[in-house]
Motif scaffolding. Structure first.
Motif, PDB file in Angstrom:
ATOM      1  N   LEU A  75     -21.178  72.095  -6.633  1.00 24.03           N
ATOM      2  CA  LEU A  75     -19.918  71.887  -7.365  1.00 24.03           C
ATOM      3  C   LEU A  75     -18.941  71.054  -6.527  1.00 24.03           C
ATOM      4  O   LEU A  75     -18.207  70.220  -7.057  1.00 24.03           O
ATOM      5  CB  LEU A  75     -19.282  73.249  -7.708  1.00 24.03           C
ATOM      6  CG  LEU A  75     -20.049  74.080  -8.744  1.00 24.03           C
ATOM      7  CD1 LEU A  75     -19.640  75.545  -8.665  1.00 24.03           C
ATOM      8  CD2 LEU A  75     -19.823  73.536 -10.152  1.00 24.03           C
ATOM      9  N   TYR A  76     -18.968  71.303  -5.246  1.00 22.63           N
ATOM     10  CA  TYR A  76     -18.087  70.579  -4.325  1.00 22.63           C
ATOM     11  C   TYR A  76     -18.379  69.078  -4.410  1.00 22.63           C
ATOM     12  O   TYR A  76     -17.474  68.252  -4.491  1.00 22.63           O
ATOM     13  CB  TYR A  76     -18.305  71.102  -2.908  1.00 22.63           C
ATOM     14  CG  TYR A  76     -17.218  70.705  -1.965  1.00 22.63           C
ATOM     15  CD1 TYR A  76     -16.010  71.384  -1.936  1.00 22.63           C
ATOM     16  CD2 TYR A  76     -17.397  69.619  -1.102  1.00 22.63           C
ATOM     17  CE1 TYR A  76     -14.994  71.008  -1.075  1.00 22.63           C
ATOM     18  CE2 TYR A  76     -16.388  69.234  -0.243  1.00 22.63           C
ATOM     19  CZ  TYR A  76     -15.193  69.928  -0.235  1.00 22.63           C
ATOM     20  OH  TYR A  76     -14.191  69.544   0.610  1.00 22.63           O
ATOM     21  N   ARG A  77     -19.670  68.756  -4.436  1.00 21.84           N
ATOM     22  CA  ARG A  77     -20.062  67.330  -4.545  1.00 21.84           C
ATOM     23  C   ARG A  77     -19.686  66.782  -5.926  1.00 21.84           C
ATOM     24  O   ARG A  77     -19.167  65.680  -6.051  1.00 21.84           O
ATOM     25  CB  ARG A  77     -21.568  67.182  -4.342  1.00 21.84           C
ATOM     26  CG  ARG A  77     -22.016  67.286  -2.888  1.00 21.84           C
ATOM     27  CD  ARG A  77     -23.461  66.810  -2.744  1.00 21.84           C
ATOM     28  NE  ARG A  77     -24.389  67.575  -3.566  1.00 21.84           N
ATOM     29  CZ  ARG A  77     -24.949  68.726  -3.204  1.00 21.84           C
ATOM     30  NH1 ARG A  77     -24.688  69.234  -2.012  1.00 21.84           N
ATOM     31  NH2 ARG A  77     -25.787  69.360  -4.004  1.00 21.84           N
ATOM     32  N   LEU A  78     -19.945  67.596  -6.935  1.00 22.30           N
ATOM     33  CA  LEU A  78     -19.715  67.158  -8.316  1.00 22.30           C
ATOM     34  C   LEU A  78     -18.252  66.783  -8.560  1.00 22.30           C
ATOM     35  O   LEU A  78     -17.959  65.822  -9.263  1.00 22.30           O
ATOM     36  CB  LEU A  78     -20.133  68.305  -9.263  1.00 22.30           C
ATOM     37  CG  LEU A  78     -20.205  68.022 -10.750  1.00 22.30           C
ATOM     38  CD1 LEU A  78     -21.285  66.992 -11.060  1.00 22.30           C
ATOM     39  CD2 LEU A  78     -20.502  69.311 -11.511  1.00 22.30           C
ATOM     40  N   PHE A  79     -17.353  67.572  -7.965  1.00 22.05           N
ATOM     41  CA  PHE A  79     -15.929  67.342  -8.222  1.00 22.05           C
ATOM     42  C   PHE A  79     -15.202  66.724  -7.020  1.00 22.05           C
ATOM     43  O   PHE A  79     -13.974  66.791  -6.943  1.00 22.05           O
ATOM     44  CB  PHE A  79     -15.257  68.655  -8.635  1.00 22.05           C
ATOM     45  CG  PHE A  79     -15.749  69.166  -9.959  1.00 22.05           C
ATOM     46  CD1 PHE A  79     -15.407  68.520 -11.141  1.00 22.05           C
ATOM     47  CD2 PHE A  79     -16.585  70.266 -10.023  1.00 22.05           C
ATOM     48  CE1 PHE A  79     -15.874  68.978 -12.367  1.00 22.05           C
ATOM     49  CE2 PHE A  79     -17.053  70.727 -11.241  1.00 22.05           C
ATOM     50  CZ  PHE A  79     -16.701  70.085 -12.414  1.00 22.05           C
ATOM     51  N   ALA A  80     -15.974  66.119  -6.115  1.00 28.39           N
ATOM     52  CA  ALA A  80     -15.393  65.575  -4.883  1.00 28.39           C
ATOM     53  C   ALA A  80     -14.260  64.595  -5.157  1.00 28.39           C
ATOM     54  O   ALA A  80     -13.290  64.530  -4.408  1.00 28.39           O
ATOM     55  CB  ALA A  80     -16.486  64.909  -4.063  1.00 28.39           C
ATOM     56  N   ASP A  81     -14.364  63.851  -6.268  1.00 28.56           N
ATOM     57  CA  ASP A  81     -13.363  62.817  -6.547  1.00 28.56           C
ATOM     58  C   ASP A  81     -12.187  63.317  -7.362  1.00 28.56           C
ATOM     59  O   ASP A  81     -11.303  62.547  -7.702  1.00 28.56           O
ATOM     60  CB  ASP A  81     -14.019  61.676  -7.351  1.00 28.56           C
ATOM     61  CG  ASP A  81     -14.965  60.887  -6.471  1.00 28.56           C
ATOM     62  OD1 ASP A  81     -14.896  61.075  -5.237  1.00 28.56           O
ATOM     63  OD2 ASP A  81     -15.771  60.129  -7.027  1.00 28.56           O
ATOM     64  N   ASN A  82     -12.216  64.570  -7.718  1.00 28.03           N
ATOM     65  CA  ASN A  82     -11.166  65.073  -8.604  1.00 28.03           C
ATOM     66  C   ASN A  82     -10.231  66.027  -7.854  1.00 28.03           C
ATOM     67  O   ASN A  82     -10.595  67.158  -7.546  1.00 28.03           O
ATOM     68  CB  ASN A  82     -11.801  65.784  -9.809  1.00 28.03           C
ATOM     69  CG  ASN A  82     -10.785  66.038 -10.899  1.00 28.03           C
ATOM     70  OD1 ASN A  82      -9.584  66.111 -10.630  1.00 28.03           O
ATOM     71  ND2 ASN A  82     -11.268  66.163 -12.122  1.00 28.03           N
ATOM     72  N   LYS A  83      -9.037  65.540  -7.582  1.00 27.79           N
ATOM     73  CA  LYS A  83      -8.070  66.320  -6.789  1.00 27.79           C
ATOM     74  C   LYS A  83      -7.520  67.506  -7.578  1.00 27.79           C
ATOM     75  O   LYS A  83      -6.878  68.390  -7.012  1.00 27.79           O
ATOM     76  CB  LYS A  83      -6.870  65.434  -6.382  1.00 27.79           C
ATOM     77  CG  LYS A  83      -7.249  64.257  -5.505  1.00 27.79           C
ATOM     78  CD  LYS A  83      -7.023  64.612  -4.024  1.00 27.79           C
ATOM     79  CE  LYS A  83      -7.501  63.562  -3.062  1.00 27.79           C
ATOM     80  NZ  LYS A  83      -8.902  63.203  -3.144  1.00 27.79           N
ATOM     81  N   LEU A  84      -7.751  67.492  -8.867  1.00 28.07           N
ATOM     82  CA  LEU A  84      -7.204  68.572  -9.695  1.00 28.07           C
ATOM     83  C   LEU A  84      -8.221  69.677  -9.926  1.00 28.07           C
ATOM     84  O   LEU A  84      -8.011  70.577 -10.746  1.00 28.07           O
ATOM     85  CB  LEU A  84      -6.703  68.010 -11.029  1.00 28.07           C
ATOM     86  CG  LEU A  84      -5.578  66.984 -10.878  1.00 28.07           C
ATOM     87  CD1 LEU A  84      -5.184  66.375 -12.209  1.00 28.07           C
ATOM     88  CD2 LEU A  84      -4.352  67.627 -10.209  1.00 28.07           C
ATOM     89  N   VAL A  85      -9.342  69.575  -9.217  1.00 28.23           N
ATOM     90  CA  VAL A  85     -10.343  70.653  -9.294  1.00 28.23           C
ATOM     91  C   VAL A  85     -10.530  71.212  -7.892  1.00 28.23           C
ATOM     92  O   VAL A  85     -10.776  70.471  -6.940  1.00 28.23           O
ATOM     93  CB  VAL A  85     -11.698  70.137  -9.838  1.00 28.23           C
ATOM     94  CG1 VAL A  85     -12.727  71.267  -9.872  1.00 28.23           C
ATOM     95  CG2 VAL A  85     -11.529  69.544 -11.233  1.00 28.23           C
ATOM     96  N   GLU A  86     -10.412  72.535  -7.791  1.00 30.12           N
ATOM     97  CA  GLU A  86     -10.606  73.185  -6.491  1.00 30.12           C
ATOM     98  C   GLU A  86     -11.853  74.064  -6.580  1.00 30.12           C
ATOM     99  O   GLU A  86     -11.945  74.933  -7.452  1.00 30.12           O
ATOM    100  CB  GLU A  86      -9.385  74.053  -6.167  1.00 30.12           C
ATOM    101  CG  GLU A  86      -9.492  74.711  -4.815  1.00 30.12           C
ATOM    102  CD  GLU A  86      -8.231  75.512  -4.445  1.00 30.12           C
ATOM    103  OE1 GLU A  86      -8.114  75.917  -3.291  1.00 30.12           O
ATOM    104  OE2 GLU A  86      -7.381  75.717  -5.332  1.00 30.12           O
ATOM    105  N   VAL A  87     -12.786  73.807  -5.688  1.00 33.26           N
ATOM    106  CA  VAL A  87     -14.030  74.579  -5.703  1.00 33.26           C
ATOM    107  C   VAL A  87     -13.979  75.616  -4.587  1.00 33.26           C
ATOM    108  O   VAL A  87     -13.823  75.272  -3.424  1.00 33.26           O
ATOM    109  CB  VAL A  87     -15.249  73.642  -5.517  1.00 33.26           C
ATOM    110  CG1 VAL A  87     -16.553  74.430  -5.611  1.00 33.26           C
ATOM    111  CG2 VAL A  87     -15.239  72.531  -6.561  1.00 33.26           C
TER     112      VAL A  87
END
Ligand code: SAM
Length: 291
Positions: free
Chosen positions: A90-102
């Motif tokens: 999940l961390y990799r999946l949302f790496a570019d999205n600052k509005l998602v915290e894993v």
């Protein structure tokens, strides 16, 4: 977000592919039955009615079937996953999205109150395809210690939900069901077939939603103690409520008879026959009588 395959995560080929790439087999103990039906994933997210101003917490995001949609509609999305391997994915999946915290952590001990406070959230929406084995403790934990949740949109085992919730017009008959009524309105949204998961579970599922009362219907002084009281009431289902409370809460039968009388409750009532309002009244009378 980097879903490089341009295919929805909630699909059999994607789930198989991701698991294979991570060399991961679903962990039964963690209730890892992943959604493979994109339509269902979309329906759940739509049901949560997420807007750009909304903060969302998802428990058990798994491979990200629901998260990838919520990341597009929410103002901020916190993902809480216990499995380290899924956390890394999940961390990799949302790496570019600052509005998602894993976050890696256990939903059963996570400090939702502190989390919301640190983020200065007035409220948040909670969404989860629940790991079935921890449904009861997790629901109780969220209700009591979940902080300012505004609604809970939850997928759970159908049979379990029917036992637990006052659905289909039937009276609720469990401490957790009463606790849910205390906090909000419960709605059954839709059924989800076992075919929608990989691996396929033994049971059917449903999605329910609990919308928190804008203004509390009742207010007890200590909600944890009230929960303990409800549990004591249901702890000896074959006995009368009075006997059950006598055994579990201490004090003798004559003492309890007095409490019941001042509440206008018959001594032969059983735990499942009282409404939430009657329980609140009984509990506050019990507390007063103790002083
Ligand atoms: N949301 C994903 C989906 O719909 O495909 C996965 C749902 S799967 C039924 C349950 C998820 O909850 C798994 O990813 C599992 O690892 C996670 N999980 C299990 N116990 C947990 C706990 N105590 N705290 C946080 N996550 C947990």
């Amino acid at each position: 977000m980097v879903n490089v395959f341009m295919q929805p995560i909630a699909s059999a080929p994607m789930v198989r592919r991701l698991l294979q790439e991570m060399n991961l087999s679903p962990n039964k103990l963690l209730g890892q039955n992943f959604l493979i039906c994109e339509k269902t994933a979309q329906r759940i997210v739509q049901a949560a009615k997420i807007n750009k101003e909304d903060n969302v917490v998802e428990i058990g995001p798994g491979l990200g079937a629901l998260s990838e949609h919520m990341a597009k509609s929410a103002g901020y999305l916190g993902l809480l996953e216990i499995d380290m391997r899924l956390h890394s994915h999940l961390y990799r999946l949302f790496a570019d999205n600052k509005l998602v915290e894993v976050m890696q952590g256990d939903a059963l001990s996570f400090d939702y109150i502190l989390y919301a406070k640190n983020k200065c959230w007035e409220d948040y929406l909670l969404v989860a395809n629940l790991p079935y084995s921890i449904t009861t403790p997790l629901l109780q934990y969220i209700l009591l210690k979940g902080g300012p949740w505004r609604s809970l949109t939850l997928m759970m085992q159908k049979e379990f939900a029917y036992k637990l919730l006052p659905l289909s017009g039937k009276a609720a008959a469990s401490p957790l069901a009463l606790l849910m009524q205390y906090y909000g309105n419960i709605n059954e949204l839709f059924a989800v077939s076992k075919e929608c998961f990989y691996p396929r579970p033994q049971v059917e599922s449903i999605v329910i939603q609990i919308t928190r009362h804008k203004q509390a219907l009742f207010a007890v002084k200590n909600e944890e103690q009230f929960t303990g009281f409800l549990k004591a009431a249901f702890s000896h289902r074959r006995k009368t409520l009075l006997n059950s409370l006598c055994i579990s809460m201490g004090q003798d039968a004559a003492w309890w008879r007095e409490v019941f009388n001042s509440c206008g409750l018959g001594e032969n009532k059983r735990a499942e026959q009282l409404t939430l309002a009657e329980y609140v009244y009984l509990f506050t009378t019990y507390e007063r009588q103790l002083i």
